[in-house]
Write a protein that holds these residues in place. Sequence first.
Motif, PDB file in Angstrom:
ATOM      1  N   TYR A 239       0.802  -1.222  -0.088  1.00  0.00           N
ATOM      2  CA  TYR A 239      -0.071   0.149  -0.078  1.00  0.00           C
ATOM      3  C   TYR A 239       0.924   1.195   0.101  1.00  0.00           C
ATOM      4  CZ  TYR A 239      -4.404  -2.652   0.512  1.00  0.00           C
ATOM      5  OH  TYR A 239      -5.368  -3.502   0.391  1.00  0.00           O
ATOM      6  N   ILE A 240       1.851   1.253   0.544  1.00  0.00           N
ATOM      7  CA  ILE A 240       2.900   2.376   0.727  1.00  0.00           C
ATOM      8  C   ILE A 240       3.340   2.824  -0.711  1.00  0.00           C
ATOM      9  CG2 ILE A 240       5.246   3.214   1.520  1.00  0.00           C
ATOM     10  CD1 ILE A 240       4.728   1.835   3.911  1.00  0.00           C
ATOM     11  N   ASN A 241       3.808   1.776  -1.528  1.00  0.00           N
ATOM     12  CA  ASN A 241       4.368   1.933  -2.942  1.00  0.00           C
ATOM     13  C   ASN A 241       3.104   2.333  -3.905  1.00  0.00           C
ATOM     14  OD1 ASN A 241       7.043   1.220  -2.644  1.00  0.00           O
ATOM     15  ND2 ASN A 241       6.583  -0.524  -1.866  1.00  0.00           N
ATOM     16  N   MET A 242       1.930   1.599  -3.577  1.00  0.00           N
ATOM     17  CA  MET A 242       0.824   2.027  -4.528  1.00  0.00           C
ATOM     18  C   MET A 242       0.538   3.503  -4.324  1.00  0.00           C
ATOM     19  SD  MET A 242      -2.942   0.289  -5.012  1.00  0.00           S
ATOM     20  CE  MET A 242      -3.803   0.717  -3.513  1.00  0.00           C
ATOM     21  N   TYR A 243       0.366   4.027  -3.131  1.00  0.00           N
ATOM     22  CA  TYR A 243      -0.008   5.196  -2.918  1.00  0.00           C
ATOM     23  C   TYR A 243       1.107   6.423  -3.149  1.00  0.00           C
ATOM     24  CZ  TYR A 243      -4.489   3.738  -1.508  1.00  0.00           C
ATOM     25  OH  TYR A 243      -5.874   3.159  -1.549  1.00  0.00           O
ATOM     26  N   ALA A 244       2.416   5.828  -3.182  1.00  0.00           N
ATOM     27  CA  ALA A 244       3.529   6.636  -3.160  1.00  0.00           C
ATOM     28  C   ALA A 244       3.307   7.071  -4.869  1.00  0.00           C
ATOM     29  CB  ALA A 244       4.882   6.027  -3.062  1.00  0.00           C
ATOM     30  N   SER A 245       3.018   6.042  -5.522  1.00  0.00           N
ATOM     31  CA  SER A 245       2.765   5.989  -7.254  1.00  0.00           C
ATOM     32  C   SER A 245       1.718   6.813  -7.511  1.00  0.00           C
ATOM     33  CB  SER A 245       2.483   4.483  -7.761  1.00  0.00           C
ATOM     34  OG  SER A 245       2.257   4.770  -9.120  1.00  0.00           O
ATOM     35  N   ILE A 246       0.613   6.947  -6.781  1.00  0.00           N
ATOM     36  CA  ILE A 246      -0.612   7.682  -6.869  1.00  0.00           C
ATOM     37  C   ILE A 246      -0.222   9.007  -6.637  1.00  0.00           C
ATOM     38  CG2 ILE A 246      -2.879   8.435  -6.121  1.00  0.00           C
ATOM     39  CD1 ILE A 246      -3.386   5.355  -5.698  1.00  0.00           C
ATOM     40  N   PHE A 247       0.232   9.650  -5.595  1.00  0.00           N
ATOM     41  CA  PHE A 247       0.571  10.865  -5.258  1.00  0.00           C
ATOM     42  C   PHE A 247       1.560  11.495  -6.193  1.00  0.00           C
ATOM     43  CE2 PHE A 247      -0.522   9.830  -0.713  1.00  0.00           C
ATOM     44  CZ  PHE A 247      -1.922  10.195  -1.124  1.00  0.00           C
ATOM     45  N   THR A 248       2.695  10.610  -6.703  1.00  0.00           N
ATOM     46  CA  THR A 248       3.763  11.036  -7.731  1.00  0.00           C
ATOM     47  C   THR A 248       3.286  11.212  -8.977  1.00  0.00           C
ATOM     48  OG1 THR A 248       5.459   9.644  -6.436  1.00  0.00           O
ATOM     49  CG2 THR A 248       6.056  10.429  -8.790  1.00  0.00           C
ATOM     50  N   VAL A 249       2.149  10.385  -9.297  1.00  0.00           N
ATOM     51  CA  VAL A 249       1.375  10.842 -10.639  1.00  0.00           C
ATOM     52  C   VAL A 249       0.725  11.906 -10.539  1.00  0.00           C
ATOM     53  CG1 VAL A 249      -0.398   9.999 -12.156  1.00  0.00           C
ATOM     54  CG2 VAL A 249       1.299   8.434 -11.442  1.00  0.00           C
ATOM     55  N   THR A 250       0.145  12.282  -9.347  1.00  0.00           N
ATOM     56  CA  THR A 250      -0.730  13.632  -9.384  1.00  0.00           C
ATOM     57  C   THR A 250       0.225  14.891  -9.235  1.00  0.00           C
ATOM     58  OG1 THR A 250      -2.236  12.438  -7.810  1.00  0.00           O
ATOM     59  CG2 THR A 250      -2.236  14.987  -7.482  1.00  0.00           C
ATOM     60  N   ALA A 251       1.636  14.670  -8.507  1.00  0.00           N
ATOM     61  CA  ALA A 251       2.539  15.664  -8.602  1.00  0.00           C
ATOM     62  C   ALA A 251       3.068  15.966 -10.138  1.00  0.00           C
ATOM     63  CB  ALA A 251       3.760  15.362  -7.823  1.00  0.00           C
ATOM     64  N   ILE A 252       3.192  14.792 -10.991  1.00  0.00           N
ATOM     65  CA  ILE A 252       3.523  14.994 -12.382  1.00  0.00           C
ATOM     66  C   ILE A 252       2.459  15.763 -12.948  1.00  0.00           C
ATOM     67  CG2 ILE A 252       4.103  13.743 -14.567  1.00  0.00           C
ATOM     68  CD1 ILE A 252       5.357  11.497 -12.840  1.00  0.00           C
ATOM     69  N   SER A 253       1.341  15.450 -12.842  1.00  0.00           N
ATOM     70  CA  SER A 253       0.139  16.134 -13.738  1.00  0.00           C
ATOM     71  C   SER A 253       0.265  17.626 -13.234  1.00  0.00           C
ATOM     72  CB  SER A 253      -1.202  15.416 -13.295  1.00  0.00           C
ATOM     73  OG  SER A 253      -1.119  14.195 -13.566  1.00  0.00           O
ATOM     74  N   ILE A 254       0.141  17.970 -12.066  1.00  0.00           N
ATOM     75  CA  ILE A 254       0.637  19.477 -11.392  1.00  0.00           C
ATOM     76  C   ILE A 254       1.613  20.086 -12.374  1.00  0.00           C
ATOM     77  CG2 ILE A 254       0.833  21.059  -9.572  1.00  0.00           C
ATOM     78  CD1 ILE A 254      -0.633  18.811  -7.735  1.00  0.00           C
ATOM     79  N   HIS A 255       2.929  19.429 -12.313  1.00  0.00           N
ATOM     80  CA  HIS A 255       4.082  19.959 -12.848  1.00  0.00           C
ATOM     81  C   HIS A 255       3.742  20.230 -14.075  1.00  0.00           C
ATOM     82  CE1 HIS A 255       8.272  20.253 -13.161  1.00  0.00           C
ATOM     83  NE2 HIS A 255       8.338  19.646 -14.406  1.00  0.00           N
ATOM     84  N   ARG A 256       3.251  19.166 -15.085  1.00  0.00           N
ATOM     85  CA  ARG A 256       2.792  19.457 -16.506  1.00  0.00           C
ATOM     86  C   ARG A 256       2.012  20.465 -16.830  1.00  0.00           C
ATOM     87  NH1 ARG A 256       1.831  13.116 -17.662  1.00  0.00           N
ATOM     88  NH2 ARG A 256       3.535  12.486 -18.226  1.00  0.00           N
TER      89      ARG A 256
END
Length: 286
Positions: free
Chosen positions: A99-116
């Motif tokens: 679960y740590i890695n799954m939600y780390a992935s979700i939050f990172t994808v979110t950060a990438i979307s904001i960055h773009r």
Amino acid sequence: MTEITQAVNNTCNKESPSNMKVLQGLAYLSVFLVGLVLNIVALSVFFAKRATWTGTHIYMLNLSVADCALILFLPFRIYDSFLCLSNLNLCSILISIHYINMYASIFTVTAISIHRYVAVKFPFQTRAWHSKKVARFVCGAVWIIVLAISIMFSIANSPSHLSSCFERREKMPVELLVVLEVLGYLVPLFIIMFCSIQIILVLLKKKNEDITLEKNIVGIVTANLIVFVVCFTPIHVGYLLRYLDSDNSYNIIWLVCEWIATTNCTFDSISYYYLLKVFYSEASKR
């Protein structure tokens, strides 16, 4: 605790695993093999030109770390499907890591979307947001948040709450359910949808000479949004079904939803592989 351990041992002492367990093991084995190969290929491209890294590369590296960590722990899940893990303490750790890695992935994808979104919408006014320092800070914050949530609700995955490895004896605490559904899914989904739609609209309105680049970016953004919805919507619907379920009638559905969420680690590698190819292709033209 002794009774729980004895029950697990009895389950593990069966002569052969059930057909469902075998299918589950084969399903996770396929994700492990495909994900491992794709992530190795993507990382080889990723580290090929380390000197040209930008903030975007830091985010993608963080996403890759989360995906690879999940992939490397899948053999335990596969082993449990065929031979059964009886060490509930180890199982508790494995569930938390998952679960740590799954939600780390979700939050990172979110950060990438904001960055773009920031890069496309405000290309000149917000250059400071594109720096490596900001990317490192955000990625660090992502891991702190997911680790804090995991520690806060660690009791939910303790051996006393497991009937067997990866199977709970009791329902998920309602507080954890709300955190995962709202903070872990609905908020990221809203942000990613908003950023993706805005990015696509901005790029479609532009009339630059490099139409191919814009089409590539639109394609990547659209694909990332679809992958997020397809991979993470079922498991969060599954959380609700399992919480409302009183007789395990949705157990098979839950197992499928959980497996679908795991496949995200293969789609991520494809996504940033093509993103890096576009980046380096454009860089070589300058």
